[in-house]
Structure formats: C-alpha cells, structure tokens
Design a protein around this motif. Structure first.
Motif, PDB file in Angstrom:
ATOM      1  N   SER A  42      12.274 -17.935 -28.326  1.00  0.00           N
ATOM      2  CA  SER A  42      12.542 -19.366 -28.258  1.00  0.00           C
ATOM      3  C   SER A  42      11.469 -20.016 -27.394  1.00  0.00           C
ATOM      4  O   SER A  42      10.685 -19.323 -26.731  1.00  0.00           O
ATOM      5  CB  SER A  42      13.926 -19.638 -27.672  1.00  0.00           C
ATOM      6  OG  SER A  42      13.923 -19.394 -26.283  1.00  0.00           O
ATOM      7  N   SER A  43      11.453 -21.325 -27.379  1.00  0.00           N
ATOM      8  CA  SER A  43      10.433 -22.053 -26.624  1.00  0.00           C
ATOM      9  C   SER A  43      10.573 -21.858 -25.116  1.00  0.00           C
ATOM     10  O   SER A  43       9.663 -22.212 -24.374  1.00  0.00           O
ATOM     11  CB  SER A  43      10.488 -23.537 -26.977  1.00  0.00           C
ATOM     12  OG  SER A  43      11.769 -24.046 -26.663  1.00  0.00           O
ATOM     13  N   ARG A  44      11.670 -21.290 -24.643  1.00  0.00           N
ATOM     14  CA  ARG A  44      11.819 -21.071 -23.196  1.00  0.00           C
ATOM     15  C   ARG A  44      11.052 -19.834 -22.714  1.00  0.00           C
ATOM     16  O   ARG A  44      10.848 -19.653 -21.515  1.00  0.00           O
ATOM     17  CB  ARG A  44      13.291 -20.974 -22.809  1.00  0.00           C
ATOM     18  CG  ARG A  44      13.964 -19.701 -23.237  1.00  0.00           C
ATOM     19  CD  ARG A  44      15.402 -19.614 -22.700  1.00  0.00           C
ATOM     20  NE  ARG A  44      16.026 -18.378 -23.089  1.00  0.00           N
ATOM     21  CZ  ARG A  44      15.902 -17.232 -22.433  1.00  0.00           C
ATOM     22  NH1 ARG A  44      15.181 -17.159 -21.347  1.00  0.00           N
ATOM     23  NH2 ARG A  44      16.513 -16.138 -22.861  1.00  0.00           N
ATOM     24  N   HIS A  45      10.634 -18.970 -23.630  1.00  0.00           N
ATOM     25  CA  HIS A  45       9.876 -17.779 -23.258  1.00  0.00           C
ATOM     26  C   HIS A  45       8.441 -18.163 -22.907  1.00  0.00           C
ATOM     27  O   HIS A  45       7.938 -19.194 -23.342  1.00  0.00           O
ATOM     28  CB  HIS A  45       9.893 -16.753 -24.390  1.00  0.00           C
ATOM     29  CG  HIS A  45      11.238 -16.149 -24.589  1.00  0.00           C
ATOM     30  ND1 HIS A  45      12.128 -16.625 -25.517  1.00  0.00           N
ATOM     31  CD2 HIS A  45      11.848 -15.124 -23.956  1.00  0.00           C
ATOM     32  CE1 HIS A  45      13.241 -15.913 -25.458  1.00  0.00           C
ATOM     33  NE2 HIS A  45      13.097 -15.002 -24.515  1.00  0.00           N
ATOM     34  N   VAL A  46       7.800 -17.303 -22.122  1.00  0.00           N
ATOM     35  CA  VAL A  46       6.403 -17.532 -21.751  1.00  0.00           C
ATOM     36  C   VAL A  46       5.605 -16.257 -21.990  1.00  0.00           C
ATOM     37  O   VAL A  46       6.161 -15.158 -22.046  1.00  0.00           O
ATOM     38  CB  VAL A  46       6.261 -17.979 -20.280  1.00  0.00           C
ATOM     39  CG1 VAL A  46       6.879 -19.331 -20.050  1.00  0.00           C
ATOM     40  CG2 VAL A  46       6.843 -16.959 -19.327  1.00  0.00           C
ATOM     41  N   PHE A  47       4.303 -16.442 -22.130  1.00  0.00           N
ATOM     42  CA  PHE A  47       3.379 -15.317 -22.248  1.00  0.00           C
ATOM     43  C   PHE A  47       2.635 -15.169 -20.933  1.00  0.00           C
ATOM     44  O   PHE A  47       2.056 -16.131 -20.430  1.00  0.00           O
ATOM     45  CB  PHE A  47       2.349 -15.540 -23.366  1.00  0.00           C
ATOM     46  CG  PHE A  47       2.926 -15.562 -24.747  1.00  0.00           C
ATOM     47  CD1 PHE A  47       3.739 -14.544 -25.200  1.00  0.00           C
ATOM     48  CD2 PHE A  47       2.644 -16.605 -25.613  1.00  0.00           C
ATOM     49  CE1 PHE A  47       4.264 -14.560 -26.484  1.00  0.00           C
ATOM     50  CE2 PHE A  47       3.153 -16.631 -26.892  1.00  0.00           C
ATOM     51  CZ  PHE A  47       3.970 -15.608 -27.331  1.00  0.00           C
ATOM     52  N   VAL A  48       2.652 -13.965 -20.394  1.00  0.00           N
ATOM     53  CA  VAL A  48       1.806 -13.624 -19.256  1.00  0.00           C
ATOM     54  C   VAL A  48       0.584 -12.960 -19.877  1.00  0.00           C
ATOM     55  O   VAL A  48       0.693 -11.876 -20.458  1.00  0.00           O
ATOM     56  CB  VAL A  48       2.518 -12.668 -18.272  1.00  0.00           C
ATOM     57  CG1 VAL A  48       1.588 -12.284 -17.137  1.00  0.00           C
ATOM     58  CG2 VAL A  48       3.799 -13.306 -17.741  1.00  0.00           C
ATOM     59  N   VAL A  49      -0.557 -13.641 -19.807  1.00  0.00           N
ATOM     60  CA  VAL A  49      -1.787 -13.111 -20.401  1.00  0.00           C
ATOM     61  C   VAL A  49      -2.401 -12.144 -19.397  1.00  0.00           C
ATOM     62  O   VAL A  49      -2.739 -12.527 -18.277  1.00  0.00           O
ATOM     63  CB  VAL A  49      -2.769 -14.241 -20.768  1.00  0.00           C
ATOM     64  CG1 VAL A  49      -4.043 -13.666 -21.367  1.00  0.00           C
ATOM     65  CG2 VAL A  49      -2.109 -15.221 -21.739  1.00  0.00           C
ATOM     66  N   VAL A  50      -2.510 -10.882 -19.818  1.00  0.00           N
ATOM     67  CA  VAL A  50      -3.019  -9.833 -18.935  1.00  0.00           C
ATOM     68  C   VAL A  50      -4.299  -9.245 -19.505  1.00  0.00           C
ATOM     69  O   VAL A  50      -4.556  -9.321 -20.712  1.00  0.00           O
ATOM     70  CB  VAL A  50      -1.971  -8.709 -18.721  1.00  0.00           C
ATOM     71  CG1 VAL A  50      -0.752  -9.240 -17.992  1.00  0.00           C
ATOM     72  CG2 VAL A  50      -1.581  -8.062 -20.034  1.00  0.00           C
ATOM     73  N   GLN A  51      -5.071  -8.645 -18.603  1.00  0.00           N
ATOM     74  CA  GLN A  51      -6.313  -8.002 -19.017  1.00  0.00           C
ATOM     75  C   GLN A  51      -6.409  -6.639 -18.363  1.00  0.00           C
ATOM     76  O   GLN A  51      -6.121  -6.484 -17.178  1.00  0.00           O
ATOM     77  CB  GLN A  51      -7.515  -8.860 -18.612  1.00  0.00           C
ATOM     78  CG  GLN A  51      -8.826  -8.265 -19.065  1.00  0.00           C
ATOM     79  CD  GLN A  51      -9.975  -9.256 -18.982  1.00  0.00           C
ATOM     80  OE1 GLN A  51      -9.820 -10.362 -18.487  1.00  0.00           O
ATOM     81  NE2 GLN A  51     -11.121  -8.848 -19.474  1.00  0.00           N
ATOM     82  N   ASP A  52      -6.801  -5.653 -19.178  1.00  0.00           N
ATOM     83  CA  ASP A  52      -7.077  -4.306 -18.701  1.00  0.00           C
ATOM     84  C   ASP A  52      -8.418  -3.914 -19.285  1.00  0.00           C
ATOM     85  O   ASP A  52      -8.507  -3.608 -20.474  1.00  0.00           O
ATOM     86  CB  ASP A  52      -5.984  -3.321 -19.136  1.00  0.00           C
ATOM     87  CG  ASP A  52      -6.307  -1.898 -18.721  1.00  0.00           C
ATOM     88  OD1 ASP A  52      -6.440  -1.661 -17.501  1.00  0.00           O
ATOM     89  OD2 ASP A  52      -6.447  -1.042 -19.613  1.00  0.00           O
ATOM     90  N   GLY A  53      -9.459  -3.961 -18.483  1.00  0.00           N
ATOM     91  CA  GLY A  53     -10.807  -3.725 -19.001  1.00  0.00           C
ATOM     92  C   GLY A  53     -11.156  -4.794 -20.019  1.00  0.00           C
ATOM     93  O   GLY A  53     -11.040  -5.985 -19.749  1.00  0.00           O
ATOM     94  N   ALA A  54     -11.524  -4.375 -21.234  1.00  0.00           N
ATOM     95  CA  ALA A  54     -11.860  -5.326 -22.298  1.00  0.00           C
ATOM     96  C   ALA A  54     -10.634  -5.775 -23.089  1.00  0.00           C
ATOM     97  O   ALA A  54     -10.718  -6.685 -23.898  1.00  0.00           O
ATOM     98  CB  ALA A  54     -12.889  -4.698 -23.244  1.00  0.00           C
ATOM     99  N   ARG A  55      -9.490  -5.121 -22.870  1.00  0.00           N
ATOM    100  CA  ARG A  55      -8.288  -5.454 -23.629  1.00  0.00           C
ATOM    101  C   ARG A  55      -7.539  -6.613 -22.982  1.00  0.00           C
ATOM    102  O   ARG A  55      -7.285  -6.600 -21.781  1.00  0.00           O
ATOM    103  CB  ARG A  55      -7.356  -4.234 -23.728  1.00  0.00           C
ATOM    104  CG  ARG A  55      -7.990  -3.066 -24.453  1.00  0.00           C
ATOM    105  CD  ARG A  55      -7.036  -1.917 -24.642  1.00  0.00           C
ATOM    106  NE  ARG A  55      -6.538  -1.415 -23.359  1.00  0.00           N
ATOM    107  CZ  ARG A  55      -5.485  -0.625 -23.239  1.00  0.00           C
ATOM    108  NH1 ARG A  55      -4.808  -0.234 -24.297  1.00  0.00           N
ATOM    109  NH2 ARG A  55      -5.086  -0.201 -22.052  1.00  0.00           N
ATOM    110  N   VAL A  56      -7.179  -7.595 -23.810  1.00  0.00           N
ATOM    111  CA  VAL A  56      -6.420  -8.757 -23.365  1.00  0.00           C
ATOM    112  C   VAL A  56      -5.218  -8.892 -24.285  1.00  0.00           C
ATOM    113  O   VAL A  56      -5.330  -8.703 -25.497  1.00  0.00           O
ATOM    114  CB  VAL A  56      -7.274 -10.041 -23.426  1.00  0.00           C
ATOM    115  CG1 VAL A  56      -6.458 -11.261 -23.041  1.00  0.00           C
ATOM    116  CG2 VAL A  56      -8.499  -9.921 -22.525  1.00  0.00           C
ATOM    117  N   ALA A  57      -4.051  -9.196 -23.706  1.00  0.00           N
ATOM    118  CA  ALA A  57      -2.846  -9.366 -24.515  1.00  0.00           C
ATOM    119  C   ALA A  57      -1.892 -10.304 -23.793  1.00  0.00           C
ATOM    120  O   ALA A  57      -1.961 -10.472 -22.574  1.00  0.00           O
ATOM    121  CB  ALA A  57      -2.164  -8.024 -24.776  1.00  0.00           C
TER     122      ALA A  57
END
Length: 153
Positions: free
Chosen positions: A77-92
């Motif tokens: 739902s719109s109440r969820h959020v994304f925590v954008v993380v990075q590990d080396g070259a990988r981003v998710a």
C-alpha cells in the motif's frame, strides 16, 4: 553469547518495522528512503522480488523484505516505504512497513544471535541489540540482496 568485536566504539543504525518486529541496518548501507511506488514485475524472479522501479534513470530491483525474511507476504500500500540500500555495486530497494529512527549504539551492546538451525545457509541477522526493553535484529544487507547473476566464461 558474547559481544561482537566490531572494531569501532559507536555504530550508527537505522531501524524499521516489518510484521510488527523491529530490525535495523548500518546507516552506511542506506542511500535514501523513498515513498512506495508500484514496481514493474519481472518474469522468473524469486517471490520476494517485487520487480523493478526507475530511480532517477537507473533501474533498481525492489524486494519485499517481509517475504525475504520468511515473515509472510506484504499487502502493498502507499503507506510502505523503500529503504534504498547499496552493497558494493548492487543497489536495491527494501520495502518495509515503516522507518522508525536513526540512532547510535556502543559496539559493546551488539550480541551474537543464538545459533539455531534455520534450515537456510543464509544468515540474515548478524547481531541482536537489547535496547530499552526491546530487542532489535541487525540485518546483513549483502545477504538480503539477490545473488549477482553469474555469466559463464
């Protein structure tokens, strides 16, 4: 169960909620926090991969962290959020129910998680932090992200 030796005196973490449980990750792994947006599904991906989103021109996978941790499937739902993380070259993007706070703890507070047979070779939790009458599990960002695609030589 002794304290983990991290080499630093203080560790800065960010905490969030998933399935009414508290987790945290090292703040150095976090690039940004962004509001929920629908993801474009991709065929033949693990069930915890919601799909991909466009992050300022870069295509990035987004993961249902609840599903990844074996805690069920999130009804997005719109109440969820994304925590954008990075590990080396990988981003998710890691979809969480809510981001709670950033905080600093003494490294001596981190305790090794109990050795339990989870049936999985992946260790998502590397430390337990007792704080103010509650326990936070510190997640290993590298273990959460999908394995990099290997290209045959």
């Amino acid at each position: 169960m002794g304290a983990l030796d991290t080499g630093d005196d203080k560790i800065e973490l960010i905490s969030f909620e998933i399935a009414e449980q508290e987790f945290c990750i090292d703040i150095r792994s976090v690039r940004e926090i962004r509001g929920w947006t629908p993801a474009t599904r991709l065929p033949h991906t693990p069930p915890y991969v919601l799909g991909v989103i466009n992050l300022r021109g870069a295509v990035m996978p987004v993961l249902d962290l609840r599903n990844r941790l074996g805690l069920g499937v999130t009804e997005t739902s719109s109440r969820h959020v994304f925590v954008v993380v990075q590990d080396g070259a990988r981003v998710a993007g890691l979809m969480v129910d809510a981001v709670q706070e950033t905080f600093v703890v003494d490294a001596g507070l981190l305790q090794a998680p109990p050795d339990v047979d989870s049936g999985s070779e992946t260790n998502f939790v590397d430390a337990i932090i007792p704080m103010e009458g509650r326990l936070l599990s510190r997640l290993v960002v590298a273990a959460l992200l999908p394995a990099e695609t290997r290209i045959a030589a």
